[in-house]
Design a protein around this motif. Structure first.
Motif, short mmCIF file in Angstrom:
data_model
loop_
_atom_site.label_atom_id
_atom_site.label_comp_id
_atom_site.label_asym_id
_atom_site.label_seq_id
_atom_site.Cartn_x
_atom_site.Cartn_y
_atom_site.Cartn_z
N LEU A 56 17.21 -13.31 -13.32
CA LEU A 56 15.84 -13.73 -13.56
C LEU A 56 14.94 -13.39 -12.38
O LEU A 56 13.76 -13.07 -12.56
CB LEU A 56 15.78 -15.23 -13.85
N SER A 57 15.48 -13.44 -11.16
CA SER A 57 14.70 -13.04 -9.98
C SER A 57 14.35 -11.55 -10.04
O SER A 57 13.23 -11.17 -9.72
CB SER A 57 15.49 -13.33 -8.71
N ILE A 58 15.31 -10.75 -10.47
CA ILE A 58 15.05 -9.31 -10.58
C ILE A 58 14.01 -9.03 -11.66
O ILE A 58 13.06 -8.27 -11.44
CB ILE A 58 16.37 -8.55 -10.87
N VAL A 59 14.15 -9.67 -12.81
CA VAL A 59 13.18 -9.46 -13.90
C VAL A 59 11.80 -9.96 -13.48
O VAL A 59 10.79 -9.30 -13.75
CB VAL A 59 13.67 -10.16 -15.19
N SER A 60 11.74 -11.10 -12.81
CA SER A 60 10.45 -11.61 -12.32
C SER A 60 9.83 -10.65 -11.31
O SER A 60 8.60 -10.48 -11.28
CB SER A 60 10.63 -12.99 -11.69
N GLY A 61 10.66 -10.02 -10.49
CA GLY A 61 10.16 -9.01 -9.55
C GLY A 61 9.56 -7.82 -10.27
O GLY A 61 8.50 -7.31 -9.88
N PHE A 62 10.22 -7.36 -11.33
CA PHE A 62 9.67 -6.24 -12.12
C PHE A 62 8.33 -6.63 -12.76
O PHE A 62 7.38 -5.85 -12.76
CB PHE A 62 10.65 -5.80 -13.21
N ILE A 63 8.27 -7.84 -13.30
CA ILE A 63 7.02 -8.30 -13.92
C ILE A 63 5.93 -8.41 -12.86
O ILE A 63 4.78 -8.05 -13.11
CB ILE A 63 7.24 -9.63 -14.67
N PHE A 64 6.28 -8.89 -11.67
CA PHE A 64 5.31 -8.98 -10.57
C PHE A 64 4.77 -7.60 -10.21
O PHE A 64 3.56 -7.45 -9.98
CB PHE A 64 5.95 -9.65 -9.35
N VAL A 65 5.63 -6.60 -10.17
CA VAL A 65 5.19 -5.24 -9.84
C VAL A 65 4.24 -4.71 -10.92
O VAL A 65 3.20 -4.10 -10.61
CB VAL A 65 6.40 -4.30 -9.66
N VAL A 66 4.55 -4.96 -12.18
CA VAL A 66 3.67 -4.52 -13.27
C VAL A 66 2.31 -5.21 -13.17
O VAL A 66 1.26 -4.58 -13.33
CB VAL A 66 4.34 -4.78 -14.64
N VAL A 67 2.32 -6.51 -12.91
CA VAL A 67 1.06 -7.25 -12.76
C VAL A 67 0.28 -6.73 -11.56
O VAL A 67 -0.95 -6.57 -11.63
CB VAL A 67 1.34 -8.77 -12.64
N LEU A 68 0.96 -6.44 -10.48
CA LEU A 68 0.29 -5.90 -9.30
C LEU A 68 -0.34 -4.54 -9.60
O LEU A 68 -1.47 -4.27 -9.19
CB LEU A 68 1.28 -5.80 -8.14
N LEU A 69 0.37 -3.70 -10.34
CA LEU A 69 -0.20 -2.39 -10.71
C LEU A 69 -1.41 -2.56 -11.63
O LEU A 69 -2.39 -1.83 -11.48
CB LEU A 69 0.86 -1.53 -11.39
N GLN A 70 -1.37 -3.52 -12.55
CA GLN A 70 -2.53 -3.77 -13.40
C GLN A 70 -3.71 -4.25 -12.57
O GLN A 70 -4.86 -3.85 -12.81
CB GLN A 70 -2.21 -4.82 -14.46
N LEU A 71 -3.45 -5.10 -11.59
CA LEU A 71 -4.51 -5.59 -10.73
C LEU A 71 -5.12 -4.46 -9.91
O LEU A 71 -6.34 -4.37 -9.77
CB LEU A 71 -3.97 -6.70 -9.81
N ILE A 72 -4.29 -3.58 -9.40
CA ILE A 72 -4.78 -2.43 -8.65
C ILE A 72 -5.61 -1.52 -9.54
O ILE A 72 -6.70 -1.07 -9.16
CB ILE A 72 -3.61 -1.66 -7.99
N LEU A 73 -5.12 -1.26 -10.76
CA LEU A 73 -5.87 -0.40 -11.68
C LEU A 73 -7.20 -1.02 -12.09
O LEU A 73 -8.17 -0.30 -12.33
CB LEU A 73 -5.03 -0.10 -12.93
N SER A 74 -7.25 -2.33 -12.16
CA SER A 74 -8.52 -2.97 -12.53
C SER A 74 -9.55 -2.86 -11.42
O SER A 74 -10.74 -2.95 -11.68
CB SER A 74 -8.29 -4.44 -12.88
N ARG A 75 -9.10 -2.65 -10.20
CA ARG A 75 -10.02 -2.57 -9.05
C ARG A 75 -10.42 -1.13 -8.72
O ARG A 75 -11.36 -0.93 -7.96
CB ARG A 75 -9.37 -3.18 -7.81
N VAL A 76 -9.71 -0.14 -9.23
CA VAL A 76 -9.98 1.25 -8.89
C VAL A 76 -11.17 1.74 -9.71
O VAL A 76 -11.19 1.64 -10.92
CB VAL A 76 -8.75 2.14 -9.17
N ARG A 77 -12.15 2.24 -9.03
CA ARG A 77 -13.31 2.82 -9.69
C ARG A 77 -13.74 4.06 -8.92
O ARG A 77 -13.77 4.07 -7.70
CB ARG A 77 -14.49 1.84 -9.70
#
Length: 119
Positions: free
Chosen positions: A33-54
């Motif tokens: 579950l820690s590994i899966v949560s880490g993967f989900i965290f990375v995906v959320v972080l990438l979405q956050l970065i993409l939302s800020r890129v303009r």
């Protein structure tokens, strides 16, 4: 995509990750579950970065400038099956993640109820 859509995607992904922890138990389950949560965290972080890129708007003063995204949001989107509205596309993006998060929560709650009844 607009900011509210990114916020909903991030919120639903966080809900999904927290709902997965309803299945935690002793042994290798917590590790996985820690590994899966880490993967989900990375995906959320990438979405956050993409939302800020303009990109810089270098065509702001020209007459033949391409329309802004807020104007494009009112257009119909062309898909292979036909035209759909922007709101319909947003629902189609959010619905699978929302269903998975809600289903994971419901199954986790049912698992805990079944454990307490059988004990």
């Amino acid at each position: 995509m607009p900011q509210w859509l990114y916020r909903l995607l991030i919120g639903l992904a966080a809900w999904f990750a927290l709902a997965a922890w309803l299945f935690s138990a002793s042994g290798p389950t917590d590790y996985l579950l820690s590994i899966v949560s880490g993967f989900i965290f990375v995906v959320v972080l990438l979405q956050l970065i993409l939302s800020r890129v303009r990109g810089r708007d270098t065509t702001a003063g020209t007459a033949d400038a391409s329309p802004r995204f807020t104007e494009r949001g009112e257009w119909d989107l062309d898909t292979r099956q036909g035209h759909i509205s922007f709101n319909e596309a947003a629902v189609q993006i959010l619905l699978p993640l929302a269903a998975a998060a809600l289903g994971m929560t419901a199954i986790g709650i049912a698992l805990h109820i079944a454990e307490h009844i059988s004990a």
